[in-house]
Write an enzyme that holds these catalytic residues in place. Structure first.
Site, PDB file in Angstrom:
ATOM      1  N   ARG A   1       6.934 -45.875  27.241  1.00 28.73           N
ATOM      2  CA  ARG A   1       6.603 -45.034  28.387  1.00 28.73           C
ATOM      3  C   ARG A   1       6.482 -45.915  29.625  1.00 28.73           C
ATOM      4  O   ARG A   1       6.271 -47.123  29.521  1.00 28.73           O
ATOM      5  CB  ARG A   1       5.284 -44.285  28.139  1.00 28.73           C
ATOM      6  CG  ARG A   1       5.327 -43.341  26.943  1.00 28.73           C
ATOM      7  CD  ARG A   1       3.967 -42.669  26.749  1.00 28.73           C
ATOM      8  NE  ARG A   1       3.984 -41.720  25.628  1.00 28.73           N
ATOM      9  CZ  ARG A   1       3.674 -42.025  24.377  1.00 28.73           C
ATOM     10  NH1 ARG A   1       3.319 -43.284  24.075  1.00 28.73           N
ATOM     11  NH2 ARG A   1       3.705 -41.113  23.425  1.00 28.73           N
TER      12      ARG A   1
ATOM     13  N   LYS B   1      -0.578 -43.738  24.470  1.00 26.12           N
ATOM     14  CA  LYS B   1      -1.046 -42.358  24.537  1.00 26.12           C
ATOM     15  C   LYS B   1      -1.843 -42.034  23.282  1.00 26.12           C
ATOM     16  O   LYS B   1      -1.423 -42.353  22.171  1.00 26.12           O
ATOM     17  CB  LYS B   1       0.149 -41.412  24.655  1.00 26.12           C
ATOM     18  CG  LYS B   1      -0.224 -39.980  25.011  1.00 26.12           C
ATOM     19  CD  LYS B   1       1.008 -39.167  25.300  1.00 26.12           C
ATOM     20  CE  LYS B   1       0.642 -37.753  25.709  1.00 26.12           C
ATOM     21  NZ  LYS B   1       1.846 -36.926  26.021  1.00 26.12           N
TER      22      LYS B   1
ATOM     23  N   HIS C   1      11.205 -41.487  32.283  1.00 25.19           N
ATOM     24  CA  HIS C   1      10.993 -40.947  30.933  1.00 25.19           C
ATOM     25  C   HIS C   1      12.308 -40.496  30.305  1.00 25.19           C
ATOM     26  O   HIS C   1      12.399 -40.399  29.074  1.00 25.19           O
ATOM     27  CB  HIS C   1      10.008 -39.778  30.991  1.00 25.19           C
ATOM     28  CG  HIS C   1       9.181 -39.633  29.744  1.00 25.19           C
ATOM     29  ND1 HIS C   1       8.261 -40.578  29.340  1.00 25.19           N
ATOM     30  CD2 HIS C   1       9.162 -38.663  28.794  1.00 25.19           C
ATOM     31  CE1 HIS C   1       7.689 -40.181  28.206  1.00 25.19           C
ATOM     32  NE2 HIS C   1       8.219 -39.025  27.845  1.00 25.19           N
TER      33      HIS C   1
ATOM     34  N   ARG D   1      13.466 -42.977  27.841  1.00 24.66           N
ATOM     35  CA  ARG D   1      12.781 -42.884  26.541  1.00 24.66           C
ATOM     36  C   ARG D   1      13.397 -41.764  25.702  1.00 24.66           C
ATOM     37  O   ARG D   1      13.610 -41.923  24.496  1.00 24.66           O
ATOM     38  CB  ARG D   1      11.287 -42.644  26.775  1.00 24.66           C
ATOM     39  CG  ARG D   1      10.461 -42.431  25.510  1.00 24.66           C
ATOM     40  CD  ARG D   1       8.982 -42.356  25.904  1.00 24.66           C
ATOM     41  NE  ARG D   1       8.163 -41.650  24.925  1.00 24.66           N
ATOM     42  CZ  ARG D   1       7.534 -42.226  23.909  1.00 24.66           C
ATOM     43  NH1 ARG D   1       7.671 -43.521  23.704  1.00 24.66           N
ATOM     44  NH2 ARG D   1       6.779 -41.507  23.093  1.00 24.66           N
TER      45      ARG D   1
ATOM     46  N   HIS E   1       4.599 -41.055  18.234  1.00 27.64           N
ATOM     47  CA  HIS E   1       4.236 -39.646  18.130  1.00 27.64           C
ATOM     48  C   HIS E   1       3.284 -39.436  16.957  1.00 27.64           C
ATOM     49  O   HIS E   1       3.514 -39.944  15.856  1.00 27.64           O
ATOM     50  CB  HIS E   1       5.483 -38.779  17.923  1.00 27.64           C
ATOM     51  CG  HIS E   1       6.329 -38.665  19.142  1.00 27.64           C
ATOM     52  ND1 HIS E   1       7.645 -38.248  19.102  1.00 27.64           N
ATOM     53  CD2 HIS E   1       6.058 -38.899  20.456  1.00 27.64           C
ATOM     54  CE1 HIS E   1       8.150 -38.238  20.333  1.00 27.64           C
ATOM     55  NE2 HIS E   1       7.194 -38.628  21.159  1.00 27.64           N
TER      56      HIS E   1
ATOM     57  N   TYR F   1      14.264 -33.941  19.588  1.00 20.20           N
ATOM     58  CA  TYR F   1      15.476 -34.694  19.929  1.00 20.20           C
ATOM     59  C   TYR F   1      16.655 -34.310  19.047  1.00 20.20           C
ATOM     60  O   TYR F   1      17.803 -34.602  19.389  1.00 20.20           O
ATOM     61  CB  TYR F   1      15.204 -36.200  19.832  1.00 20.20           C
ATOM     62  CG  TYR F   1      14.163 -36.660  20.814  1.00 20.20           C
ATOM     63  CD1 TYR F   1      14.425 -36.682  22.180  1.00 20.20           C
ATOM     64  CD2 TYR F   1      12.891 -37.040  20.388  1.00 20.20           C
ATOM     65  CE1 TYR F   1      13.467 -37.077  23.093  1.00 20.20           C
ATOM     66  CE2 TYR F   1      11.922 -37.440  21.286  1.00 20.20           C
ATOM     67  CZ  TYR F   1      12.216 -37.452  22.634  1.00 20.20           C
ATOM     68  OH  TYR F   1      11.252 -37.835  23.537  1.00 20.20           O
TER      69      TYR F   1
END
Length: 437
Positions: free
Chosen positions: A253, A278, A384, A387, A410, A419
């Site tokens: 990120r 995150k 982003h 990414r 994640h 994705y």
């Protein structure tokens, strides 16, 4: 006394009083607006730090930044220095600027009334103390305080002890129904209020899940082709090109890249340790081979800047309070410095210390948008997007989704599954009827 902030009569009166000082010092009235302009630029530089709490170092760094700017002439630098001298020595009468005078009195002017009651202000102070004590990230602290402020402002005449789950439910429903906020915005408000009640105030909320929820739109991420990524990265200047390579090559990120510290780059193992990502999680991602030499050069430049700061008796980087206690000398250690340091030093709004922060994320965002425009991309491209492209291209190459999930950090594989909807070869294997005619 607090430094003037925002508009209103109080700020206007403050600068009128300052101009009265300029009259006493026989400054040319045609120059008044410029003296005020330099002082206002300084107040913007120091952020939330009150003027009365400023130290000589704050003024020195501000003037050094002006002097190093190619857009500032020497006479402008001298004018700014004189303007600040009149402000601190003659108007505010601060001791270090007044040749040893101890009179710190300052002309009084009416202050802007607070937006919240004193009880609500005390609630916010307690919340901030709890967040900092739990070592939450600065941005999380700011976001939670902002939502708490909005929530308490929604109930200006009720104390926090009088509020309950029904009040939270009503506020969250109002966000969705009246203000039409995005689902993630409402979710952040929910998290902030749960923390406010249950962690800071120790007030259990129970079940209040029946509030009106914002609708979550179904969106697929913007993804670039490999050729588009290559063209975009070639358009970025140094060191932004290296940042772009890390965004795409490591799936990082934007804030993870610009907050990267030297100690977390492992050249021997060819990996990068992403700290406090995150969800406050650490993870490991790959270090692309193409980045090895540019990254070594960037770290060498960062070390040189750090050495120069140390020579000026600065060089202390920001660290969480717990790390400062555990490693007292780490803040001045080169290994803890940012790989991508800011070009100028600034004032920490919390401690008031002069530090060199990390690279400004908005500069990276602007550069990526401009690069996309230069190469003629019609897609809306942000950092982003690189990414997103990283994840999609790995799946195209046959890597399993669990591996991609771990590299992206994640928590739920369902997040990574998005994705699969943008792969160039969808799993359903359907061809357009136009192509088979």
């Amino acid at each position: 006394m607090s430094k003037p902030m925002g508009g209103g009569a109080s700020e206007s009166q403050f600068w009128r009083n300052y101009q009265n000082i300029l009259v006493q010092k026989q400054v040319n009235p045609q120059h008044f607006q410029w003296y005020v302009k330099w002082c206002q630029q300084f107040t913007k530089f120091i952020g939330a730090l009150p003027l009365m709490d400023c130290q000589p170092a704050h003024v020195s760094v501000f003037l050094d930044n002006l002097k190093s700017s190619k857009a500032i002439e020497e006479w402008q630098y001298r004018q700014a220095r004189t303007a600040l001298w009149y402000l601190f020595r003659d108007y505010l009468k601060i001791s270090w600027a007044a040749d040893g005078q101890r009179n710190r009195a300052v002309p009084q002017y009416p202050s802007r009334p607070p937006a919240l009651s004193e009880a609500h202000q005390a609630t916010l102070r307690k919340l901030r103390s709890t967040l900092v004590g739990r070592q939450y990230a600065k941005r999380t602290v700011g976001a939670y305080l902002d939502w708490a402020t909005r929530f308490l402002g929604y109930y200006p005449h009720r104390n926090i002890a009088d509020l309950d789950a029904a009040a939270v439910r009503a506020y969250l429903s109002d966000l969705a129904e009246t203000h039409n906020v995005a689902v993630n915005t409402q979710k952040q408000a929910l998290n902030a209020l749960v923390f406010l009640f249950q962690e800071s105030e120790k007030i259990p909320l129970g079940d209040f899940s029946d509030f009106a929820r914002a609708r979550k739109p179904i969106k697929v991420p913007v993804v670039l082709s490999r050729d588009e990524v290559s063209a975009l990265l070639r358009e970025l200047p140094s060191p932004l090109s290296l940042m772009g390579n890390l965004l795409y090559g490591g799936g990082m990120r934007l804030m993870e890249v610009i907050r990267l510290r030297i100690k977390d780059v492992d050249f021997a193992l060819g990996q990068i340790v992403v700290r406090d990502g995150k969800g406050r999680k650490d993870r490991i991602t790959m270090l692309p081979e193409i980045c090895l030499d540019p990254l070594k050069q960037q770290i060498a430049e960062a070390r040189l800047i750090h050495a120069q700061d140390l020579a000026k008796n600065y060089g202390e980087v920001w660290l969480p309070s717990a790390l400062i206690k555990k490693y007292p000398g780490a803040a001045r250690d080169w290994r803890w410095q940012y790989v991508f340091p800011a070009s100028r030093m600034s004032v920490d709004p919390e401690s008031g210390k002069v530090r060199r922060h990390h690279f400004d994320e908005s500069a990276v965002q602007r550069a990526v948008r401009e690069a996309a425009r230069q190469i003629g991309l019609s897609k809306t491209v942000t950092p982003h997007t690189l990414r997103h492209s990283f994840a999609t291209h790995l799946l195209e190459s046959g890597y399993d989704i669990r591996t991609v999930q771990e590299l992206l950090g994640h928590a739920d594989v369902a997040t990574t599954m998005i994705y699969t909807h943008v792969l160039s070869r969808p799993g359903i294997g359907v061809r357009s009827p136009l192509d088979v005619v």
